[in-house]
Enzyme design. Structure first.
Site, PDB file in Angstrom:
ATOM      1  N   HIS A 116       0.783  -1.136  -0.107  1.00 36.13           N
ATOM      2  CA  HIS A 116      -0.140  -0.062   0.001  1.00 36.13           C
ATOM      3  C   HIS A 116       0.899   1.289   0.098  1.00 36.13           C
ATOM      4  O   HIS A 116       0.264   2.371  -0.238  1.00 36.13           O
ATOM      5  CB  HIS A 116      -0.884  -0.068   1.181  1.00 36.13           C
ATOM      6  CG  HIS A 116      -2.063  -0.785   0.868  1.00 36.13           C
ATOM      7  ND1 HIS A 116      -3.159  -0.345   0.341  1.00 36.13           N
ATOM      8  CD2 HIS A 116      -2.707  -2.011   1.327  1.00 36.13           C
ATOM      9  CE1 HIS A 116      -4.239  -1.022   0.212  1.00 36.13           C
ATOM     10  NE2 HIS A 116      -3.795  -2.069   1.015  1.00 36.13           N
ATOM     11  N   ASP A 168      -8.101  -1.089  -1.912  1.00 38.38           N
ATOM     12  CA  ASP A 168      -8.888  -1.932  -1.343  1.00 38.38           C
ATOM     13  C   ASP A 168     -10.290  -1.472  -1.936  1.00 38.38           C
ATOM     14  O   ASP A 168     -10.971  -0.283  -1.777  1.00 38.38           O
ATOM     15  CB  ASP A 168      -8.796  -1.930   0.085  1.00 38.38           C
ATOM     16  CG  ASP A 168      -7.762  -2.277   0.691  1.00 38.38           C
ATOM     17  OD1 ASP A 168      -7.075  -3.457   0.008  1.00 38.38           O
ATOM     18  OD2 ASP A 168      -7.077  -1.774   1.826  1.00 38.38           O
ATOM     19  N   GLU A 212      -7.671 -12.018   0.524  1.00 34.34           N
ATOM     20  CA  GLU A 212      -8.496 -10.649   0.795  1.00 34.34           C
ATOM     21  C   GLU A 212      -9.278 -10.283  -0.501  1.00 34.34           C
ATOM     22  O   GLU A 212      -8.642  -9.818  -1.614  1.00 34.34           O
ATOM     23  CB  GLU A 212      -7.896  -9.303   1.137  1.00 34.34           C
ATOM     24  CG  GLU A 212      -6.730  -9.764   2.318  1.00 34.34           C
ATOM     25  CD  GLU A 212      -6.113  -8.333   2.523  1.00 34.34           C
ATOM     26  OE1 GLU A 212      -5.394  -8.421   3.767  1.00 34.34           O
ATOM     27  OE2 GLU A 212      -6.001  -7.469   1.803  1.00 34.34           O
ATOM     28  N   HIS A 258      -8.493  -6.829  -1.852  1.00 37.84           N
ATOM     29  CA  HIS A 258      -7.205  -6.062  -2.380  1.00 37.84           C
ATOM     30  C   HIS A 258      -6.787  -6.643  -3.799  1.00 37.84           C
ATOM     31  O   HIS A 258      -6.854  -7.875  -4.225  1.00 37.84           O
ATOM     32  CB  HIS A 258      -6.301  -6.982  -1.319  1.00 37.84           C
ATOM     33  CG  HIS A 258      -4.912  -6.143  -1.478  1.00 37.84           C
ATOM     34  ND1 HIS A 258      -4.189  -5.515  -0.584  1.00 37.84           N
ATOM     35  CD2 HIS A 258      -4.071  -6.416  -2.496  1.00 37.84           C
ATOM     36  CE1 HIS A 258      -3.128  -5.104  -0.907  1.00 37.84           C
ATOM     37  NE2 HIS A 258      -2.732  -5.733  -1.832  1.00 37.84           N
TER      38      HIS A 258
END
Length: 249
Positions: free
Chosen positions: A135, A142, A206, A209
């Site tokens: 990130h 996200d 995830e 993500h």
């Protein structure tokens, strides 16, 4: 858009971190620039996470691909960005918070196993220019889907929910999904196909993500190198300092 989500292995972080980065110096842009086709809700700032920023900054190439992904969705659906560029201090806070929660639940587990469990949902905080937290590059986003009323579609778990059901393909493994689970499967497939169709890769643990340009993207797309390293939004002070430095060169 009804194609099943493939079951992928978790990243080998040691090998991911070893991939070279050839920074292209692409600027960060705010997701709120989009007047249509993209919504922004900086989740960590809204939750009051210390040092979280009230905007979702991302690389220009990421922003353009998000618009492409959102425009590919069926009418009435839109992408919602929950987080993108993330300060190191926020990454550290998220990692420590989850690590401590896991340690409190399993106090006898060795540190290496606690780290492995934590890294399933939060990357190791790092400002190393050779291996930054995803990130921190502005290449991770996200995201989820919202309907015409701005309400989030049911993805089976909440954003950042640290359970095995948050794995992107988790519901694909069900032999006889219920009507509700079939809806979750369809929603996740919509998001996955839109994002991968625009050039993103997904982190398998995830569903929210996705990556472009960073080392995780290079790993899952089979690229020999990444083009996004660590970066940060430009401040007025830093801009002035650059201008003064250029004048006195």
């Amino acid at each position: 858009m009804n194609k099943p989500i493939p079951l992928l292995n978790d990243p080998d972080w040691r090998r991911v971190s070893a991939l070279p980065i050839h920074e292209n110096n692409e600027a960060l842009v705010p997701a709120s620039l989009a007047s249509s086709g993209l919504h922004c809700y900086p989740a960590y700032y809204k939750l009051g996470i210390p040092n979280a920023v009230p905007e979702c900054h991302m690389r220009r190439g990421v922003y353009q691909r998000l618009l492409t992904a959102s425009r590919s969705l069926p009418e009435g659906l839109t992408l919602l960005v929950l987080d993108s560029w993330r300060p190191y201090s926020v990454q550290q806070y998220l990692y420590d918070t989850l690590y401590n929660a896991i340690e409190n639940h399993w106090p006898d587990k060795p540190a290496a196993e606690l780290e492995q469990l934590t890294r399933e949902f939060v990357s190791l905080p790092s400002t190393d220019p050779r291996a930054p937290s995803p990130h921190l590059t502005g290449g991770s986003v996200d995201v989820t889907l919202v309907d015409e009323h701005g309400l989030m579609l049911d993805m089976g778990t909440q954003f950042d929910e640290a359970t095995s059901w948050s794995h992107t393909a988790a519901f694909e493994q069900l032999d006889t999904p219920t009507a509700h689970e079939q809806k979750v499967i369809a929603n996740r497939r919509l998001l996955y196909q839109a994002m991968t169709g625009a050039g993103f890769t997904n982190l398998p643990s995830e569903w929210w993500h996705y990556d472009f340009g960073n080392q995780l993207w290079a790993w899952y797309s089979g690229q020999p190198q990444a083009c996004y390293g660590p970066t940060h939004p430009e401040s007025l002070e830093s801009r002035w300092r650059k201008e003064i430095d250029r004048r006195h060169q």
